[in-house]
Design a protein around this motif. Sequence first.
Motif, PDB file in Angstrom:
ATOM      1  N   GLN A  97       0.857  -1.180   0.000  1.00 21.72           N
ATOM      2  CA  GLN A  97       0.000   0.000   0.000  1.00 21.72           C
ATOM      3  C   GLN A  97       0.896   1.234   0.000  1.00 21.72           C
ATOM      4  N   TRP A 105      -4.287   5.871   0.497  1.00 23.03           N
ATOM      5  CA  TRP A 105      -3.490   4.666   0.300  1.00 23.03           C
ATOM      6  C   TRP A 105      -3.975   3.936  -0.951  1.00 23.03           C
ATOM      7  N   LEU A 107      -3.303   0.493  -3.500  1.00 24.08           N
ATOM      8  CA  LEU A 107      -2.733  -0.850  -3.491  1.00 24.08           C
ATOM      9  C   LEU A 107      -2.010  -1.138  -4.805  1.00 24.08           C
ATOM     10  N   PRO A 135      -8.921   0.369  -7.102  1.00 14.83           N
ATOM     11  CA  PRO A 135      -9.425   0.341  -5.723  1.00 14.83           C
ATOM     12  C   PRO A 135     -10.881  -0.095  -5.627  1.00 14.83           C
ATOM     13  N   SER A 140      -9.164  -5.985  -4.814  1.00 16.55           N
ATOM     14  CA  SER A 140      -8.365  -4.953  -4.141  1.00 16.55           C
ATOM     15  C   SER A 140      -8.866  -4.730  -2.720  1.00 16.55           C
ATOM     16  N   GLU A 141     -10.184  -4.696  -2.565  1.00 20.47           N
ATOM     17  CA  GLU A 141     -10.772  -4.499  -1.239  1.00 20.47           C
ATOM     18  C   GLU A 141     -10.395  -5.638  -0.304  1.00 20.47           C
ATOM     19  N   SER A 144      -6.588  -5.427   0.573  1.00 23.15           N
ATOM     20  CA  SER A 144      -6.342  -4.330   1.507  1.00 23.15           C
ATOM     21  C   SER A 144      -6.826  -4.687   2.902  1.00 23.15           C
ATOM     22  N   ASP A 148      -4.559  -5.079   6.282  1.00 19.88           N
ATOM     23  CA  ASP A 148      -4.911  -4.385   7.521  1.00 19.88           C
ATOM     24  C   ASP A 148      -4.991  -5.364   8.684  1.00 19.88           C
TER      25      ASP A 148
END
Length: 223
Positions: A97, A105, A107, A135, A140-141, A144, A148
């Motif tokens: 990221q 941010w 990716l 994004p 991608s979600e 990410s 996290d």
Amino acid sequence: MNNSEELRLNKKLDGLRLMADEMPIAIIVHRVADLSVVYMNKLGLGTLGVDLQELRTIDSREYVSRYFHEEDDEDYTAKIQHNIKHHPLKSSSFFQQVKTKDGNWQLFASSTKIFLEDEKQQPSYLITTASPLDPAHHISEKISRLMDDIRFLRNNAIVFGKLTAREIEILKMMALGLSSTEIAKKLFIALTTVDTHRRNIRQKLNLKNNYDAVRFAQAFDLV
């Protein structure tokens, strides 16, 4: 760097520049010794909102702290260094990221390999290609969110390790939305005992609400 290596580097960079700015990916060349940036194409520079001259004046630590999650960088830097030493022909692939010029941010799917070796055939420069991922795409979600979760896991492993086996059991039930009465019945213990455990869990993990309990339970595979 001796004159011979500098000439070979400049020759390779000249060849790279012929097409690099036409590519839909960021391209970065790092010096192996200190991981400082010696080249970045327009897409990369535009993403960061910086020019190459400025980028070359900052050291690798500032570069990482400005544009990346430092804990993530440690992970994939270790992977790259391992491959350089043990699998020099192998590329190191990873997700990262990047903090863009607008403070958000983004990716990227990145890959790093050796770009140039010195006269002793030791790696002296690396090249990284970083492809921006949409994004809005569901992949991608998910990636990410996974990154996290890994970051959360890394940052909270010590405090989670302070929980007893019973507290972990109750944390799981808290995350599932069970009340103290329901937990007491399920575990065949007194309601006051459950309340004491819940209070201890909140203090140890610094929980503010039930969402925090769910976050811990998910990160540590309790639910």
